[in-house]
Write a protein that holds these residues in place. Structure first.
Motif, PDB file in Angstrom:
ATOM      1  N   ALA A 104       0.829  -1.211   0.000  1.00  4.18           N
ATOM      2  CA  ALA A 104       0.000   0.000   0.000  1.00  4.18           C
ATOM      3  C   ALA A 104       0.861   1.258   0.000  1.00  4.18           C
ATOM      4  CB  ALA A 104      -0.939  -0.008   1.206  1.00  4.18           C
ATOM      5  N   VAL A 105       1.966   1.235   0.745  1.00  8.17           N
ATOM      6  CA  VAL A 105       2.866   2.396   0.780  1.00  8.17           C
ATOM      7  C   VAL A 105       3.508   2.622  -0.581  1.00  8.17           C
ATOM      8  CG1 VAL A 105       4.985   3.303   1.789  1.00  8.17           C
ATOM      9  CG2 VAL A 105       3.312   2.187   3.251  1.00  8.17           C
ATOM     10  N   ILE A 106       3.956   1.536  -1.221  1.00  8.08           N
ATOM     11  CA  ILE A 106       4.549   1.653  -2.559  1.00  8.08           C
ATOM     12  C   ILE A 106       3.513   2.174  -3.550  1.00  8.08           C
ATOM     13  CG2 ILE A 106       5.534   0.344  -4.476  1.00  8.08           C
ATOM     14  CD1 ILE A 106       6.790  -1.523  -2.380  1.00  8.08           C
ATOM     15  N   SER A 107       2.289   1.653  -3.459  1.00 10.31           N
ATOM     16  CA  SER A 107       1.223   2.106  -4.360  1.00 10.31           C
ATOM     17  C   SER A 107       0.894   3.574  -4.117  1.00 10.31           C
ATOM     18  CB  SER A 107      -0.026   1.245  -4.158  1.00 10.31           C
ATOM     19  OG  SER A 107       0.238  -0.115  -4.441  1.00 10.31           O
ATOM     20  N   GLY A 108       0.837   3.971  -2.857  1.00 10.02           N
ATOM     21  CA  GLY A 108       0.564   5.378  -2.554  1.00 10.02           C
ATOM     22  C   GLY A 108       1.664   6.296  -3.078  1.00 10.02           C
ATOM     23  N   SER A 109       2.925   5.868  -2.965  1.00  6.43           N
ATOM     24  CA  SER A 109       4.035   6.667  -3.491  1.00  6.43           C
ATOM     25  C   SER A 109       3.949   6.771  -5.010  1.00  6.43           C
ATOM     26  CB  SER A 109       5.371   6.039  -3.079  1.00  6.43           C
ATOM     27  OG  SER A 109       5.468   5.914  -1.678  1.00  6.43           O
ATOM     28  N   PHE A 110       3.591   5.667  -5.662  1.00  4.59           N
ATOM     29  CA  PHE A 110       3.451   5.685  -7.125  1.00  4.59           C
ATOM     30  C   PHE A 110       2.330   6.636  -7.554  1.00  4.59           C
ATOM     31  CE2 PHE A 110       1.107   3.915 -10.793  1.00  4.59           C
ATOM     32  CZ  PHE A 110       2.071   4.099 -11.776  1.00  4.59           C
TER      33      PHE A 110
ATOM     34  N   VAL B  81      -2.151   2.207 -12.684  1.00  2.00           N
ATOM     35  CA  VAL B  81      -2.865   3.117 -11.777  1.00  2.00           C
ATOM     36  C   VAL B  81      -4.025   2.401 -11.098  1.00  2.00           C
ATOM     37  CG1 VAL B  81      -4.366   5.141 -11.740  1.00  2.00           C
ATOM     38  CG2 VAL B  81      -2.175   5.240 -12.917  1.00  2.00           C
ATOM     39  N   VAL B  82      -4.764   1.587 -11.852  1.00  2.00           N
ATOM     40  CA  VAL B  82      -5.893   0.856 -11.266  1.00  2.00           C
ATOM     41  C   VAL B  82      -5.400  -0.110 -10.193  1.00  2.00           C
ATOM     42  CG1 VAL B  82      -7.665  -0.872 -11.745  1.00  2.00           C
ATOM     43  CG2 VAL B  82      -7.426   1.101 -13.244  1.00  2.00           C
ATOM     44  N   LEU B  83      -4.326  -0.838 -10.472  1.00  4.26           N
ATOM     45  CA  LEU B  83      -3.772  -1.760  -9.472  1.00  4.26           C
ATOM     46  C   LEU B  83      -3.269  -0.995  -8.249  1.00  4.26           C
ATOM     47  CD1 LEU B  83      -1.805  -4.369 -11.640  1.00  4.26           C
ATOM     48  CD2 LEU B  83      -3.918  -4.733 -10.358  1.00  4.26           C
ATOM     49  N   ALA B  84      -2.626   0.155  -8.473  1.00  2.00           N
ATOM     50  CA  ALA B  84      -2.119   0.938  -7.343  1.00  2.00           C
ATOM     51  C   ALA B  84      -3.256   1.415  -6.450  1.00  2.00           C
ATOM     52  CB  ALA B  84      -1.306   2.127  -7.860  1.00  2.00           C
ATOM     53  N   PHE B  85      -4.347   1.876  -7.048  1.00  2.00           N
ATOM     54  CA  PHE B  85      -5.497   2.298  -6.249  1.00  2.00           C
ATOM     55  C   PHE B  85      -6.095   1.111  -5.485  1.00  2.00           C
ATOM     56  CE2 PHE B  85      -5.983   6.347  -8.674  1.00  2.00           C
ATOM     57  CZ  PHE B  85      -6.136   7.172  -7.577  1.00  2.00           C
TER      58      PHE B  85
END
Length: 391
Positions: free
Chosen positions: A49-55, A371-375
């Motif tokens: 989640a942290v990596i996705s939020g940073s991305f 982007v969809v996966l990161a969200f």
């Protein structure tokens, strides 16, 4: 059986509640922390989640500074390089380190297949420049957000030769620049849409959960009717109603509102269920007895109790809006040129011949997936962290 005299018994020490409840500094810091601090501590342990939020933070930073990140202007054309393939980035030339560069492009016309053929010209070494300022190559200048002129670029080609890291389209426009500009529309639409959906969901779901009875029944039946329609066909039908004569800005707002109007029922149900559980709590009854109006009770006392859950739910809803806009634009029923979004870029890939001959036209689907996966990963992490006492 002998018994010891009573004076041999030692009475236990009296119970001291203050001693029994003494906490270590770490425990005191944990139990005295606010809800948001607990959520943040829990979220930090969710690495994905942290990596996705940073991305996602990086993507929205690109959205703000799209003109500076893109090597060329949005509509800059290179008529000598139609459907040019992506250029490979090199570091070494004949064993010598030259830094990041691309070779020149040698263009010939295949008369048998009537197709342009592109080959590397290894006699030309064109360095890739970083943090450059100036209008020393075509398509460098721009208007930042339409407010003032600028010429700063994060990455830019050599003044002597063009650079197409992701190839060009049928009009010779750089695909990398168009994907960067398209992110501004696609990602902004998701944020505006979820803001409208968030407002509708909290308002309608809050009223249904707080009052219950007839109001709740009306809201629930309305939600069930809306959710009974297939999402994509309904979106296609509603977007087809938008007049073709509307300017791009109104089309953008119309698609955003349509996506929000179809997304709020899920959020409204979450709000309703939470309010039904909390409206009988002591703090809510106390606020009512003190004369607080229903709006204040809902917004000031009930909503903060589960706002973290709502934010997590909203985060999971943004990908739905991005995919909805991409699908509509891909089918030609959403945003239309000159507006540029990821869905509009993918619209050109409908022709199977283009896909076979020029596969780089499908590159806009890569940021959509990422982007969809990161969200989704960020939403899962927030949903987990929303209840910090669970684990």
């Amino acid at each position: 059986m002998s018994r010891e005299p009573l004076e041999h018994y030692v009475s236990p020490a009296p119970f001291n509640p203050y001693t029994a409840l003494e906490l270590t500094p770490e425990q005191e810091r944990y139990y005295m922390a606010s809800q948001w601090r607990l959520v943040w501590w829990k979220l930090k342990r969710h690495r994905l989640a942290v990596i996705s939020g940073s991305f996602l933070a990086l993507m929205y930073l690109i959205v703000i500074f799209a003109e500076a990140v893109a090597p060329y202007q949005l509509e800059a054309r290179h008529v000598d390089y139609l459907f040019a393939p992506p250029q490979e980035v090199h570091l070494f030339d004949e064993g010598e380190f030259r830094g990041p560069f691309v070779y020149g492009i040698d263009v010939t016309l295949d008369m048998e297949r009537l197709q342009w053929v592109y080959e590397e010209d290894r006699s030309q070494v064109n360095p890739i420049r970083f943090f450059c300022v100036g209008n020393d190559y075509p398509g460098a200048g721009y208007e930042f957000w339409g407010l003032f002129d600028g010429s700063f670029h994060l990455v830019c080609p050599s003044p002597d030769a063009p650079m197409f890291l992701l190839g060009t389209d049928r009009m010779g426009r750089d695909m990398l620049s168009r994907i960067v500009y398209g992110a501004r529309i696609s990602l902004t639409l998701g944020l505006i849409g979820i803001t409208i959906s968030f407002f509708l969901g909290i308002t309608i779901g809050g009223v249904a959960g707080y009052y219950g009875g007839v109001v709740d029944n009306i809201v629930q039946r309305t939600i069930e009717v809306i959710r009974s329609f297939p999402m994509l066909p309904l979106l296609m039908a509603l977007s087809a109603i938008l007049p073709v004569t509307w300017p791009p800005t109104l089309i953008f707002l119309g698609i955003t509102v349509l996506l929000a109007l179809l997304d709020w029922p899920g959020l409204a149900r979450a709000v309703r269920s939470k309010l039904l559980a909390l409206r009988e709590e002591d703090f809510c009854v106390a606020a009512q007895l003190m004369g607080a109006k229903p709006g204040r009770v809902i917004m000031k006392h009930l909503m903060p109790s589960f706002l973290s859950h709502l934010i997590a739910s909203a985060t999971l809803s943004i990908p739905t809006m991005i995919l909805g806009e991409t699908a509509l634009s891909f089918l030609g029923l959403g945003l239309r040129p000159p507006v540029t979004s990821w869905g509009v870029l993918l619209n050109e890939a409908q022709n199977i011949n283009y896909v076979v001959l020029y596969p780089w036209l499908l590159y806009p689907v890569i940021p959509v997936i990422m982007v969809v996966l990161a969200f989704q990963f960020l939403g899962d992490g927030l949903l987990d962290a929303a209840d910090p006492y669970k684990h």
